[in-house]
Design a protein around this motif. Sequence first.
Motif, mmCIF file in Angstrom:
data_model
loop_
_atom_site.group_PDB
_atom_site.id
_atom_site.type_symbol
_atom_site.label_atom_id
_atom_site.label_comp_id
_atom_site.label_asym_id
_atom_site.label_seq_id
_atom_site.Cartn_x
_atom_site.Cartn_y
_atom_site.Cartn_z
ATOM 1 N N ARG A 16 0.861 -1.181 0.000
ATOM 2 C CA ARG A 16 0.000 0.000 0.000
ATOM 3 C C ARG A 16 0.896 1.230 0.000
ATOM 4 O O ARG A 16 1.888 1.274 0.726
ATOM 5 C CB ARG A 16 -0.896 -0.016 1.225
ATOM 6 N N TYR A 53 -6.812 5.908 4.309
ATOM 7 C CA TYR A 53 -6.719 4.974 3.192
ATOM 8 C C TYR A 53 -5.419 5.221 2.432
ATOM 9 O O TYR A 53 -4.706 6.179 2.688
ATOM 10 C CB TYR A 53 -7.934 5.090 2.253
ATOM 11 N N HIS A 54 -5.112 4.326 1.492
ATOM 12 C CA HIS A 54 -3.927 4.486 0.647
ATOM 13 C C HIS A 54 -4.361 4.789 -0.783
ATOM 14 O O HIS A 54 -5.333 4.213 -1.273
ATOM 15 C CB HIS A 54 -3.067 3.226 0.683
ATOM 16 N N THR A 69 -2.864 0.435 -4.037
ATOM 17 C CA THR A 69 -2.682 -0.895 -3.469
ATOM 18 C C THR A 69 -2.227 -1.801 -4.600
ATOM 19 O O THR A 69 -2.913 -1.923 -5.617
ATOM 20 C CB THR A 69 -3.988 -1.437 -2.854
ATOM 21 N N ALA A 107 -6.947 0.136 2.625
ATOM 22 C CA ALA A 107 -6.747 -0.150 1.204
ATOM 23 C C ALA A 107 -7.182 1.064 0.382
ATOM 24 O O ALA A 107 -7.628 2.069 0.919
ATOM 25 C CB ALA A 107 -7.577 -1.380 0.810
#
Length: 136
Positions: free
Chosen positions: A7, A19-20, A23, A109
Amino acid sequence: MNAKITRMNPEQLHATPGYHHITVVEAGRTAYLAGQCPLDSDGSLVGDGDLGRQIDQVAANALTALAVVGAKPEDVLRTVIYVCSEETEVLWTAWRRLTDSPLAPALSAASTLLGISQLAFPGQLVEVDLTVALPD
Protein backbone atom coordinates in the motif's frame (compact mmCIF):
# COMPACT_ATOMS: atom_id res chain seq x y z
CA MET A 1 -1.34 -15.60 2.43
CA ASN A 2 1.07 -15.91 -0.50
CA ALA A 3 0.06 -12.67 -2.22
CA LYS A 4 2.27 -9.71 -1.45
CA ILE A 5 0.19 -6.58 -0.85
CA THR A 6 1.88 -3.17 -0.92
CA ARG A 7 0.00 0.00 0.00
CA MET A 8 1.40 3.39 -0.98
CA ASN A 9 0.75 7.10 -0.56
CA PRO A 10 3.10 8.97 -2.90
CA GLU A 11 4.38 12.20 -1.37
CA GLN A 12 3.32 14.03 -4.55
CA LEU A 13 -0.37 13.32 -3.70
CA HIS A 14 -2.48 14.74 -0.87
CA ALA A 15 -2.51 13.15 2.56
CA THR A 16 -5.42 10.78 3.26
CA PRO A 17 -7.56 10.18 6.35
CA GLY A 18 -6.41 6.56 6.63
CA TYR A 19 -6.72 4.97 3.19
CA HIS A 20 -3.93 4.49 0.65
CA HIS A 21 -3.93 5.96 -2.86
CA ILE A 22 -2.41 2.79 -4.33
CA THR A 23 -2.68 -0.90 -3.47
CA VAL A 24 -0.50 -3.31 -5.46
CA VAL A 25 -0.93 -7.09 -5.37
CA GLU A 26 1.99 -9.19 -6.61
CA ALA A 27 0.14 -12.52 -6.95
CA GLY A 28 -2.79 -14.56 -5.70
CA ARG A 29 -6.50 -15.12 -6.10
CA THR A 30 -9.10 -12.37 -5.76
CA ALA A 31 -12.64 -12.37 -4.34
CA TYR A 32 -15.24 -9.69 -5.01
CA LEU A 33 -17.71 -9.44 -2.15
CA ALA A 34 -21.17 -8.18 -3.03
CA GLY A 35 -22.29 -4.98 -1.37
CA GLN A 36 -22.61 -5.72 2.32
CA CYS A 37 -25.94 -4.33 3.47
CA PRO A 38 -27.23 -3.64 6.99
CA LEU A 39 -29.40 -6.77 7.00
CA ASP A 40 -29.53 -9.40 9.73
CA SER A 41 -29.36 -13.14 9.02
CA ASP A 42 -33.14 -13.17 8.41
CA GLY A 43 -32.81 -10.46 5.76
CA SER A 44 -34.41 -7.75 7.90
CA LEU A 45 -33.02 -4.21 7.83
CA VAL A 46 -31.16 -3.32 11.04
CA GLY A 47 -31.46 0.22 12.39
CA ASP A 48 -33.95 1.73 9.96
CA GLY A 49 -32.64 5.29 9.47
CA ASP A 50 -29.86 4.82 12.10
CA LEU A 51 -26.50 5.25 10.36
CA GLY A 52 -24.42 4.04 13.33
CA ARG A 53 -26.36 0.80 13.83
CA GLN A 54 -26.34 0.15 10.09
CA ILE A 55 -22.57 0.63 9.87
CA ASP A 56 -22.08 -1.79 12.76
CA GLN A 57 -24.22 -4.38 10.95
CA VAL A 58 -22.43 -3.82 7.62
CA ALA A 59 -19.06 -4.27 9.36
CA ALA A 60 -20.27 -7.48 11.05
CA ASN A 61 -21.61 -8.82 7.75
CA ALA A 62 -18.38 -7.95 5.94
CA LEU A 63 -16.31 -9.72 8.62
CA THR A 64 -18.53 -12.80 8.24
CA ALA A 65 -18.14 -12.79 4.44
CA LEU A 66 -14.36 -12.36 4.75
CA ALA A 67 -14.14 -15.28 7.20
CA VAL A 68 -16.10 -17.54 4.84
CA VAL A 69 -13.39 -17.09 2.18
CA GLY A 70 -10.58 -17.40 4.73
CA ALA A 71 -9.65 -13.73 4.61
CA LYS A 72 -9.22 -10.90 7.14
CA PRO A 73 -9.74 -7.15 6.85
CA GLU A 74 -5.98 -6.80 6.19
CA ASP A 75 -6.48 -8.81 2.96
CA VAL A 76 -8.88 -6.24 1.48
CA LEU A 77 -7.50 -4.50 -1.60
CA ARG A 78 -10.29 -2.03 -2.35
CA THR A 79 -13.40 -0.71 -0.64
CA VAL A 80 -16.28 1.33 -1.98
CA ILE A 81 -18.57 2.80 0.66
CA TYR A 82 -22.01 4.11 -0.30
CA VAL A 83 -23.81 6.45 2.11
CA CYS A 84 -27.27 7.91 1.48
CA SER A 85 -26.45 11.54 2.08
CA GLU A 86 -25.19 14.61 0.30
CA GLU A 87 -23.92 16.11 3.57
CA THR A 88 -20.17 16.08 4.05
CA GLU A 89 -20.46 15.71 7.84
CA VAL A 90 -22.64 12.59 7.46
CA LEU A 91 -20.08 11.07 5.08
CA TRP A 92 -17.25 11.80 7.54
CA THR A 93 -19.31 10.37 10.40
CA ALA A 94 -19.72 7.16 8.40
CA TRP A 95 -15.98 7.06 7.61
CA ARG A 96 -15.03 7.58 11.27
CA ARG A 97 -17.47 4.89 12.48
CA LEU A 98 -16.06 2.41 9.96
CA THR A 99 -12.45 3.27 10.80
CA ASP A 100 -13.27 2.71 14.49
CA SER A 101 -14.86 -0.69 13.75
CA PRO A 102 -13.24 -4.16 13.57
CA LEU A 103 -13.38 -3.72 9.77
CA ALA A 104 -10.99 -0.73 10.00
CA PRO A 105 -7.91 -2.47 8.48
CA ALA A 106 -9.91 -2.99 5.28
CA LEU A 107 -10.27 0.75 4.90
CA SER A 108 -6.52 1.27 4.72
CA ALA A 109 -6.75 -0.15 1.20
CA ALA A 110 -7.62 1.97 -1.80
CA SER A 111 -11.02 3.29 -0.69
CA THR A 112 -13.79 5.40 -2.14
CA LEU A 113 -16.57 7.03 -0.09
CA LEU A 114 -19.63 8.09 -2.07
CA GLY A 115 -22.68 10.11 -1.09
CA ILE A 116 -25.65 8.81 -3.06
CA SER A 117 -29.39 9.39 -3.19
CA GLN A 118 -30.76 5.88 -2.59
CA LEU A 119 -29.89 2.25 -1.89
CA ALA A 120 -31.90 -0.93 -2.49
CA PHE A 121 -33.84 -1.24 0.78
CA PRO A 122 -36.18 1.42 2.20
CA GLY A 123 -34.41 2.98 5.21
CA GLN A 124 -30.99 1.67 4.14
CA LEU A 125 -28.28 4.30 4.62
CA VAL A 126 -25.00 2.46 3.95
CA GLU A 127 -23.45 -0.35 1.91
CA VAL A 128 -19.83 -1.49 1.47
CA ASP A 129 -18.26 -3.38 -1.46
CA LEU A 130 -14.94 -5.21 -0.92
CA THR A 131 -12.29 -6.63 -3.23
CA VAL A 132 -10.11 -9.15 -1.40
CA ALA A 133 -6.81 -10.97 -1.99
CA LEU A 134 -7.49 -14.58 -1.00
CA PRO A 135 -5.06 -16.88 0.76
CA ASP A 136 -3.78 -19.70 -1.44
